[in-house]
Design a protein around this motif. Structure first.
Motif, PDB file in Angstrom:
ATOM      1  N   SER A  84      17.457  -8.273  -8.561  1.00 40.24           N
ATOM      2  CA  SER A  84      16.454  -6.933  -8.688  1.00 40.24           C
ATOM      3  C   SER A  84      17.054  -5.469  -8.893  1.00 40.24           C
ATOM      4  CB  SER A  84      14.953  -7.392  -7.753  1.00 40.24           C
ATOM      5  OG  SER A  84      15.615  -6.356  -6.665  1.00 40.24           O
ATOM      6  N   VAL A  85      16.714  -4.475  -9.610  1.00 40.50           N
ATOM      7  CA  VAL A  85      17.513  -3.559  -9.445  1.00 40.50           C
ATOM      8  C   VAL A  85      16.629  -2.598  -9.565  1.00 40.50           C
ATOM      9  CG1 VAL A  85      19.440  -4.432 -11.379  1.00 40.50           C
ATOM     10  CG2 VAL A  85      17.195  -3.262 -12.449  1.00 40.50           C
ATOM     11  N   SER A  86      16.981  -1.264  -9.372  1.00 38.88           N
ATOM     12  CA  SER A  86      16.131  -0.240  -9.326  1.00 38.88           C
ATOM     13  C   SER A  86      16.863   1.047  -9.864  1.00 38.88           C
ATOM     14  CB  SER A  86      15.449   0.418  -8.322  1.00 38.88           C
ATOM     15  OG  SER A  86      16.560   0.729  -7.370  1.00 38.88           O
ATOM     16  N   ARG A  87      16.190   1.852 -10.515  1.00 38.78           N
ATOM     17  CA  ARG A  87      15.895   3.607 -11.105  1.00 38.78           C
ATOM     18  C   ARG A  87      15.879   4.674 -10.524  1.00 38.78           C
ATOM     19  NH1 ARG A  87      20.110   4.451 -17.001  1.00 38.78           N
ATOM     20  NH2 ARG A  87      21.283   6.258 -15.820  1.00 38.78           N
ATOM     21  N   SER A  88      15.673   5.180  -9.802  1.00 37.94           N
ATOM     22  CA  SER A  88      14.657   6.114  -9.763  1.00 37.94           C
ATOM     23  C   SER A  88      15.392   7.658 -10.238  1.00 37.94           C
ATOM     24  CB  SER A  88      14.604   6.144  -8.172  1.00 37.94           C
ATOM     25  OG  SER A  88      15.056   6.287  -7.736  1.00 37.94           O
ATOM     26  N   LYS A  89      16.669   7.511 -10.236  1.00 40.44           N
ATOM     27  CA  LYS A  89      16.908   8.758 -10.803  1.00 40.44           C
ATOM     28  C   LYS A  89      18.449   8.279 -11.763  1.00 40.44           C
ATOM     29  CE  LYS A  89      18.886  10.202  -6.869  1.00 40.44           C
ATOM     30  NZ  LYS A  89      19.203  11.076  -5.804  1.00 40.44           N
ATOM     31  N   THR A  90      18.745   9.248 -12.809  1.00 38.56           N
ATOM     32  CA  THR A  90      20.101   9.338 -14.396  1.00 38.56           C
ATOM     33  C   THR A  90      21.491   8.381 -13.040  1.00 38.56           C
ATOM     34  OG1 THR A  90      18.806  10.838 -15.208  1.00 38.56           O
ATOM     35  CG2 THR A  90      20.910  10.265 -15.868  1.00 38.56           C
ATOM     36  N   GLU A  91      21.302   9.263 -12.370  1.00 39.88           N
ATOM     37  CA  GLU A  91      23.082   8.847 -11.707  1.00 39.88           C
ATOM     38  C   GLU A  91      22.609   8.097 -10.570  1.00 39.88           C
ATOM     39  OE1 GLU A  91      21.029  11.632 -10.797  1.00 39.88           O
ATOM     40  OE2 GLU A  91      21.260  12.320  -9.476  1.00 39.88           O
ATOM     41  N   ASP A  92      22.033   6.985 -10.047  1.00 38.44           N
ATOM     42  CA  ASP A  92      21.768   6.040  -8.894  1.00 38.44           C
ATOM     43  C   ASP A  92      21.384   4.455 -10.404  1.00 38.44           C
ATOM     44  OD1 ASP A  92      21.380   8.067  -6.124  1.00 38.44           O
ATOM     45  OD2 ASP A  92      23.222   7.402  -7.330  1.00 38.44           O
ATOM     46  N   PHE A  93      21.269   3.552  -9.669  1.00 40.64           N
ATOM     47  CA  PHE A  93      21.769   2.064  -9.825  1.00 40.64           C
ATOM     48  C   PHE A  93      21.934   0.944  -9.283  1.00 40.64           C
ATOM     49  CE2 PHE A  93      19.106  -0.752 -12.540  1.00 40.64           C
ATOM     50  CZ  PHE A  93      20.817  -1.587 -14.000  1.00 40.64           C
ATOM     51  N   LEU A  94      20.594   1.058  -8.739  1.00 40.94           N
ATOM     52  CA  LEU A  94      20.729  -0.108  -7.635  1.00 40.94           C
ATOM     53  C   LEU A  94      20.228  -1.617  -8.058  1.00 40.94           C
ATOM     54  CD1 LEU A  94      18.322   1.940  -4.676  1.00 40.94           C
ATOM     55  CD2 LEU A  94      21.036   1.797  -5.396  1.00 40.94           C
ATOM     56  N   LEU A  95      21.447  -2.403  -7.511  1.00 39.42           N
ATOM     57  CA  LEU A  95      21.128  -4.118  -7.680  1.00 39.42           C
ATOM     58  C   LEU A  95      20.957  -4.726  -6.374  1.00 39.42           C
ATOM     59  CD1 LEU A  95      21.560  -6.131  -9.183  1.00 39.42           C
ATOM     60  CD2 LEU A  95      23.951  -5.849  -8.066  1.00 39.42           C
ATOM     61  N   THR A  96      20.159  -5.377  -6.132  1.00 39.43           N
ATOM     62  CA  THR A  96      19.402  -5.865  -4.466  1.00 39.43           C
ATOM     63  C   THR A  96      19.080  -6.829  -4.778  1.00 39.43           C
ATOM     64  OG1 THR A  96      18.317  -4.126  -3.983  1.00 39.43           O
ATOM     65  CG2 THR A  96      17.179  -6.297  -3.265  1.00 39.43           C
ATOM     66  N   LEU A  97      20.531  -8.107  -4.466  1.00 39.34           N
ATOM     67  CA  LEU A  97      19.984  -9.694  -3.597  1.00 39.34           C
ATOM     68  C   LEU A  97      18.932  -9.449  -3.018  1.00 39.34           C
ATOM     69  CD1 LEU A  97      22.608  -8.975  -4.623  1.00 39.34           C
ATOM     70  CD2 LEU A  97      23.749 -10.749  -3.245  1.00 39.34           C
ATOM     71  N   GLU A  98      17.053 -10.174  -2.831  1.00 36.97           N
ATOM     72  CA  GLU A  98      16.751 -10.742  -2.362  1.00 36.97           C
ATOM     73  C   GLU A  98      16.759 -11.130  -1.147  1.00 36.97           C
ATOM     74  OE1 GLU A  98      14.518 -11.663  -5.531  1.00 36.97           O
ATOM     75  OE2 GLU A  98      14.199  -9.567  -6.608  1.00 36.97           O
ATOM     76  N   SER A  99      16.861 -12.197  -1.279  1.00 40.98           N
ATOM     77  CA  SER A  99      17.440 -12.837  -0.299  1.00 40.98           C
ATOM     78  C   SER A  99      18.796 -14.054  -0.383  1.00 40.98           C
ATOM     79  CB  SER A  99      16.469 -14.013  -0.247  1.00 40.98           C
ATOM     80  OG  SER A  99      16.647 -15.172   1.200  1.00 40.98           O
ATOM     81  N   ALA A 100      20.053 -13.414  -0.144  1.00 37.24           N
ATOM     82  CA  ALA A 100      21.321 -13.506  -0.193  1.00 37.24           C
ATOM     83  C   ALA A 100      21.477 -15.257  -0.012  1.00 37.24           C
ATOM     84  CB  ALA A 100      22.430 -12.777   0.201  1.00 37.24           C
ATOM     85  N   THR A 101      22.121 -15.825  -1.498  1.00 39.35           N
ATOM     86  CA  THR A 101      22.434 -17.563  -1.150  1.00 39.35           C
ATOM     87  C   THR A 101      24.279 -17.664  -1.964  1.00 39.35           C
ATOM     88  OG1 THR A 101      22.479 -18.207  -3.370  1.00 39.35           O
ATOM     89  CG2 THR A 101      20.368 -17.839  -1.619  1.00 39.35           C
ATOM     90  N   SER A 102      24.870 -18.334  -0.806  1.00 39.47           N
ATOM     91  CA  SER A 102      26.247 -18.388  -0.902  1.00 39.47           C
ATOM     92  C   SER A 102      26.097 -18.215  -2.461  1.00 39.47           C
ATOM     93  CB  SER A 102      27.128 -20.058  -0.254  1.00 39.47           C
ATOM     94  OG  SER A 102      26.081 -20.868  -1.375  1.00 39.47           O
ATOM     95  N   SER A 103      26.036 -18.381  -3.878  1.00 38.28           N
ATOM     96  CA  SER A 103      26.114 -18.610  -5.103  1.00 38.28           C
ATOM     97  C   SER A 103      26.196 -17.308  -5.530  1.00 38.28           C
ATOM     98  CB  SER A 103      25.041 -19.760  -5.972  1.00 38.28           C
ATOM     99  OG  SER A 103      23.677 -18.699  -5.390  1.00 38.28           O
ATOM    100  N   GLN A 104      26.146 -16.203  -4.366  1.00 37.60           N
ATOM    101  CA  GLN A 104      25.880 -14.442  -4.660  1.00 37.60           C
ATOM    102  C   GLN A 104      27.036 -14.091  -4.631  1.00 37.60           C
ATOM    103  OE1 GLN A 104      21.415 -13.715  -3.901  1.00 37.60           O
ATOM    104  NE2 GLN A 104      21.427 -13.807  -6.276  1.00 37.60           N
ATOM    105  N   THR A 105      28.197 -15.304  -3.612  1.00 38.85           N
ATOM    106  CA  THR A 105      29.472 -14.221  -3.828  1.00 38.85           C
ATOM    107  C   THR A 105      30.184 -14.219  -5.503  1.00 38.85           C
ATOM    108  OG1 THR A 105      29.675 -15.993  -1.608  1.00 38.85           O
ATOM    109  CG2 THR A 105      31.435 -15.195  -2.580  1.00 38.85           C
ATOM    110  N   SER A 106      30.498 -13.100  -4.969  1.00 38.81           N
ATOM    111  CA  SER A 106      31.119 -12.758  -6.636  1.00 38.81           C
ATOM    112  C   SER A 106      31.698 -11.437  -6.555  1.00 38.81           C
ATOM    113  CB  SER A 106      29.684 -12.804  -7.614  1.00 38.81           C
ATOM    114  OG  SER A 106      30.868 -12.244  -8.764  1.00 38.81           O
TER     115      SER A 106
END
Lengths: 114, 118
Positions: free
Chosen positions: B65-87
Motif C-alpha cells: 500500500s502507499v500513501s502521499r499526504s504531502k507532495t514531497e513524500d511517498f511512502l510504500l508499506t508492506l503490510e505483512s512482509a513475505t520472502s517474495s518481497q525481498t527485492s
C-alpha cells in the motif's frame, strides 16, 4: 498499449570496440523513447531521449541512438567502449502516448573486457 | 540530480512484520512511483501517485500500500512482509517534457532500498 523489447540480455565487448545495444518498440504512434543506464548498486539514470525531433539523438558519455521508424528500432551505440560503461541499460517507452507511466524493457547487461 | 532520497537504504526484516519505505523529493514534482527490481523481471511498477492523496495501483501491487499526504513524500508499506518481497525498491519522479502537441515524461530515480525478508 506501447511496448519495447530489448533483444539481448547480455552483451560483451572489449574496451575500445564499438557498442551496440538493440531495442525494438511497438506503437501505433510515433513514440517518445528513452535509454536509461544503471550502474551497480545505483538507481537508473537517463542516458538519452527521442521526442520526435532529430532521429539521431546524442546522450551522455558518448552514447547515441537512432530512431528508425521503418524498422521500429531505437538501438543504442557508442563508437568505443570504456571500462566505465559496464552497466545495465534499459530502453523505455510511455505506456500510452503522452502518458506519465513508463514501460521499461527487461534490460541489457553490458560487459566490457580489458 | 532530482533531489530524491530513499530511506532506509538497507533493511532486513522478518516474515510477517510490516515495513515502510520512504521516498522524499525536494523539487515539487507531481508524479511519483514505486518500482521493484528483481533479476529476470526488470523494473515492475508497484504503485504510483499523481498528486497528494491521489494514488493508483501498478502491475504488482498485491501486498503493498502507499500513501502521499504531502507532495514531497511517498511512502510504500508492506503490510505483512513475505520472502517474495525481498527485492530492491526504487522510487522515481517524472518530469514533463513538452514538445509540440504531445508530452513525454522522463523519470528520475532514487538510489534504491535493498530489502531482505527472512
Amino acid at each position: 498499449a506501447q511496448s519495447v523489447t530489448q533483444l539481448d540480455s547480455h552483451v560483451s565487448v572489449s574496451e575500445g570496440t564499438p557498442v551496440l545495444l538493440r531495442c525494438n518498440y511497438s506503437s501505433s504512434y510515433s513514440p517518445s523513447l528513452f535509454w536509461y543506464v544503471q550502474h551497480p548498486n545505483k538507481g537508473l539514470q537517463l542516458l538519452l531521449k527521442y521526442t520526435s525531433a532529430a532521429t539521431l539523438v546524442k546522450g551522455i558519455n558518448g552514447f547515441e541512438a537512432e530512431f528508425k521508424k521503418s524498422e521500429t528500432s531505437f538501438h543504442l551505440t557508442k563508437p568505443s567502449a570504456h571500462m566505465s560503461d559496464a552497466a545495465e541499460y534499459f530502453c523505455a517507452i510511455p505506456a500510452v502516448p503522452g502518458g506519465f507511466k513508463t514501460i521499461f524493457g527487461a534490460g541489457t547487461r553490458l560487459f566490457v573486457k580489458a | 540530480d532530482a533531489g530524491i532520497t530513499q530511506s532506509p537504504r538497507h533493511k532486513v526484516t522478518e516474515t510477517g512484520t510490516p515495513v515502510t519505505l520512504r521516498c522524499h523529493q525536494t523539487e515539487n514534482h507531481r508524479y511519483m512511483y514505486w518500482y521493484r527490481q528483481d533479476p529476470g523481471h526488470g523494473l515492475r511498477l508497484i504503485h504510483y501517485s499523481y498528486g497528494v492523496k491521489d494514488t493508483d495501483k501498478g502491475e504488482v501491487s498485491d501486498g503493498y500500500s502507499v500513501s502521499r499526504s504531502k507532495t514531497e513524500d511517498f511512502l510504500l508499506t508492506l503490510e505483512s512482509a513475505t520472502s517474495s518481497q525481498t527485492s530492491v525498491y526504487f522510487c522515481a519522479i517524472s518530469e514533463l517534457l513538452t514538445l509540440g502537441t504531445s508530452g513525454a515524461y522522463e523519470q528520475y530515480f532514487g538510489p534504491g532500498t535493498r530489502l531482505t525478508v527472512t
